[in-house]
Scaffold this active site. Structure first.
Site, PDB file in Angstrom:
ATOM      1  N   GLU A 160      34.772  46.528  45.793  1.00  0.00           N
ATOM      2  CA  GLU A 160      34.661  46.270  44.395  1.00  0.00           C
ATOM      3  C   GLU A 160      34.883  47.636  43.789  1.00  0.00           C
ATOM      4  OE1 GLU A 160      35.702  43.503  42.829  1.00  0.00           O
ATOM      5  OE2 GLU A 160      35.381  44.028  40.670  1.00  0.00           O
ATOM      6  N   ASP A 161      34.296  48.611  43.994  1.00  0.00           N
ATOM      7  CA  ASP A 161      33.997  49.787  43.306  1.00  0.00           C
ATOM      8  C   ASP A 161      34.632  50.970  44.024  1.00  0.00           C
ATOM      9  OD1 ASP A 161      32.704  48.567  41.516  1.00  0.00           O
ATOM     10  OD2 ASP A 161      30.553  48.964  42.144  1.00  0.00           O
TER      11      ASP A 161
END
Ligand code: MN
Length: 731
Positions: free
Chosen positions: A81-82
């Site tokens: 996600e990051d």
């Protein structure tokens, strides 16, 4: 390594030392280095390196003795996600299981949360469980949320409230459902702190102020219980505590009391070695204190749905203060604290136990699909969440969760919103992409229906594609209704022809003072009902007209001669023949073409006598025309019309194209039109998300045949996804 990171890592290492094998600890360390590299430079809001968060999440899971794969996945849970890390990289470095756990957590992270009414919440919770597939995904996600709640004080106020609400409504109930009581309590208390800061503070201050009093009571009762058990020869331990803040808080509100009035705040727990001792201990407690009638609960004989087992009793202490005692074995306690997660912990020390035979885990097994085919090892590794295998949960663009049968399609979705949405659907978008109507919806999909009032309605294929009974029923209804309308049109034409043969005008029988008697005579409630019956063949138009003729004569005899009024004729226009339309029964009247459906020569058409503007010609399948059919006061204003074969004409009609954007697409469209010698009279584009456009065109054609040719050619232009006829906005 950063000092803070080192500290977190040491804490985690100490936790796993006791139960994770050396080789797996090595993999764990690899995962740490990988995560540290991936999150390099990222900071948490409090300024600490981001990687401290996944390490802390892994530590929470290690406290529950979760397996190595879960811990590794926890370390990597924010990587996809990051950071730039891909699923494939994780597969390569840590194997498919870890990668899928990480992927699962990522998917849950992407689910948009907005506060809803309770029914929506329940659907959202089910969606979470259904999306996770592997229950460890949920456990990681809960640990992730727990750590975020623990560090929430660094966040902005708005985010604190939003996350707390989500925690209270989604995560705490899921933790409860999975039996993870300890985490559930902490999640609730931490959420309450942000949701009602004043209530929370008042309550915690009050508990703090009376700490000494509470402490004394807790100690005294605990000692008494310990002594009683020792004297009875029962081996076990007694724990005492105040109930968690949120449970006291709720009592205050549910019972409309002040904090001082809620007495039921003490909780005692007795942990013994065997089930037999549970009941023995209960006897000891009831000897010491007076039990409150009706408060004894035997969750050992009848466990709670989430697997929880204990004996509960409420007794009254010497000061008249009631308190609850929970009695259970060590195993039951593990289950009570960690729920489904205890499964792994329990597994550690009991490698030889066949889990399939353990009664304690029956409720967990119920989570499994086809569990009888699963060997115990497999069972532990891939605990699947298939509680909702026969359902699928999807979002509307507004974020509402819609619950559909498994394998549902956009058609099912559209009809579950509203029959009209289904009946006017022209295309469907899933997660921003136009998809075929037959594509299967997956948990978490965002589904959007594109509809047009001019859509032709469902096709018969849809019955085969739809999975839900609701959609099928609604499609069936549509066809029934549509057939009725076809029947009405045909019946009416036949009836009117018969009337003319008999020299009666329609207005003679639709006059207000005549119609009710006429309808009574033919035994129908409305003219439409009669037309439908004629169209269907249930009644011949001759028979209907004969009956009506008799009735008409009877009425006319009764009525004073002067009262016979002629209906106002629609305004006549000279040169009606130039319109190329023949209006039945009206020689020379003004004719115009309805803008809503823009008929072209060759379309099946019907006329509507407007108030003062002559006859408006609609396609028989025009939604406006069919809607107007149903209005009683419009009965009798419909009139049969047909195309004059001897007077060809060119008419403007509207088309709607759904296209994906590309260079010179509009030019290609206009080229097609000019090749077909079709005049374009208007063009408007409307931007849709994801590089899609809808283009509305007005073209002039002289026949349906020509129009169909235009439609077919436009459909072939690369980038054109769909072409529909619509109402032209400009004419
Ligand atoms: Mn996280």
């Amino acid at each position: 390594m950063d000092k803070q990171v080192q500290e977190c890592w040491t804490a985690l290492e100490e936790r796993v030392q006791g139960y994770i094998a050396a080789a797996d600890r090595e993999r764990l360390h690899e995962a740490l280095l990988f995560a540290e590299e991936a999150h390099r430079g990222q900071k948490r809001r409090d300024g600490s390196p981001f990687v401290t968060h996944p390490i802390a999440v892994a530590e929470i899971l290690a406290e529950m003795c979760m397996d190595a794969e879960t811990l590794i996945a926890a370390l990597l849970h924010d990587c996809i996600e990051d950071t730039g890390v891909t699923h494939e990289e994780i597969v390569k470095r840590f194997g498919i299981t870890v990668a899928e756990l990480v992927e699962g957590v990522t998917k849950l992270t992407r689910v948009q949360y907005t506060s809803k009414e309770e029914e929506q919440m329940e659907n959202l919770r089910k969606m979470f469980l259904a999306m996770a597939k592997d229950i460890r995904v949920i456990i990681i996600k809960i640990a992730d949320r727990l750590h975020n709640m623990r560090t929430m004080n660094h966040q902005r106020e708005e985010k604190q409230r939003m996350k707390s609400l989500e925690t209270m409504e989604i995560y705490a109930p899921i933790a409860h459902r999975l039996g993870m009581q300890k985490i559930k309590w902490e999640l609730e208390d931490r959420s309450l702190e942000y949701l009602d800061p004043y209530g929370y503070k008042e309550l915690s201050d009050s508990l703090e102020r009376n700490k000494a009093v509470h402490g004394e009571i807790l100690d005294r009762v605990r000692t008494a219980l310990e002594n009683g058990m020792r004297e009875a020869g029962i081996h076990g331990e007694v724990f005492s505590r105040l109930k968690h803040i949120y449970s006291i808080y709720r009592k205050v509100f549910e019972q409309h009391k002040t904090f001082g009035e809620v007495y039921d705040i003490y909780a005692f727990r007795v942990i013994v070695d065997s089930v037999q001792d549970c009941y023995n201990a209960l006897g000891v407690i009831h000897d010491l204190y007076k039990p409150v009638l009706g408060r004894l609960k035997d969750y050992i004989a009848v466990p709670k749905p989430n697997g929880y087992q204990s004996l509960h009793t409420t007794v009254v202490g010497r000061e008249g203060i009631p308190f609850e005692v929970q009695i259970r074995t060590q195993e039951m306690h593990q289950m009570a604290e960690y729920g489904v997660a205890a499964h792994w912990k329990y597994k550690q020390g009991m490698a030889d136990v066949k889990l399939g035979t353990e009664k304690n885990f029956e409720w967990v097994r119920r989570l499994l699909e086809n569990q009888q085919d699963t060997d115990p090892e497999e069972f532990v590794r891939t605990l699947k969440v298939d509680m909702f295998a026969d359902e699928v949960f999807v979002f509307t663009p507004k974020g509402d969760v819609i619950n559909l049968p498994a394998h549902s399609t956009p058609i099912d979705f559209a009809y579950s919103i509203h029959s009209e949405v289904g009946n006017t659907m022209t295309a469907a978008r899933v997660n921003g992409h136009i998809v075929p109507f037959s594509s299967e919806l997956k948990n978490g999909d965002v589904v959007e229906v594109l509809s047009s009032k001019a859509a032709h309605g469902p096709s018969r294929d849809w019955m085969k594609i739809a999975r839900s009974n609701e959609a099928r029923t609604k499609i069936r209804q549509w066809f029934k209704r549509e057939r009725r309308e076809e029947n009405i049109i045909h019946g009416r034409a036949s009836f009117e022809a018969e009337l003319r043969r008999n020299g009666i005008s329609l207005s003679e029988i639709t006059a207000e003072d005549v119609l009710p008697a006429i309808l009574k005579k033919v035994s129908f409630n409305t003219l439409d009902d009669m037309y439908a019956a004629i169209g269907y063949g249930g009644l011949t138009s001759q028979k209907a007209v004969n009956r009506i003729k008799d009735e008409l004569m009877r009425i006319n005899k009764l009525r004073p001669q002067t009262g016979k009024k002629k209906p106002a004729d629609p305004p006549k226009a000279a040169g009606g023949s130039t319109t190329g339309i023949v209006v039945e029964g009206l020689d020379n009247c003004l004719v115009k073409f309805a803008r809503c459906c823009t008929p072209v020569p060759g379309d099946a058409i019907i006329g509507f006598i407007t108030k003062g503007y002559g006859v408006s010609v609609h396609r028989t399948d025009c939604p406006n025309a069919t809607a107007a059919w149903k209005k009683d006061h419009d009965k009798g204003r419909w009139v049969g019309v047909s195309w004059r074969m001897d007077a060809p004409m060119t008419l403007s009609t509207g088309l709607e194209l759904y296209v994906s954007d590309r260079d010179s697409l509009v030019m290609d469209i206009t080229t097609v039109l000019s090749t077909l010698k079709t005049r374009l009279t208007a063009l408007a584009t409307h931007k849709l998300p994801e590089g899609r456009y809808s283009i509305t065109l007005s073209v002039e054609v002289d026949s349906l045949q020509k129009l169909n040719q235009v439609l077919a050619r436009l459909q072939q232009v690369p980038g054109v996804l769909r072409v529909n006829r619509v109402g032209a906005r400009t004419a």
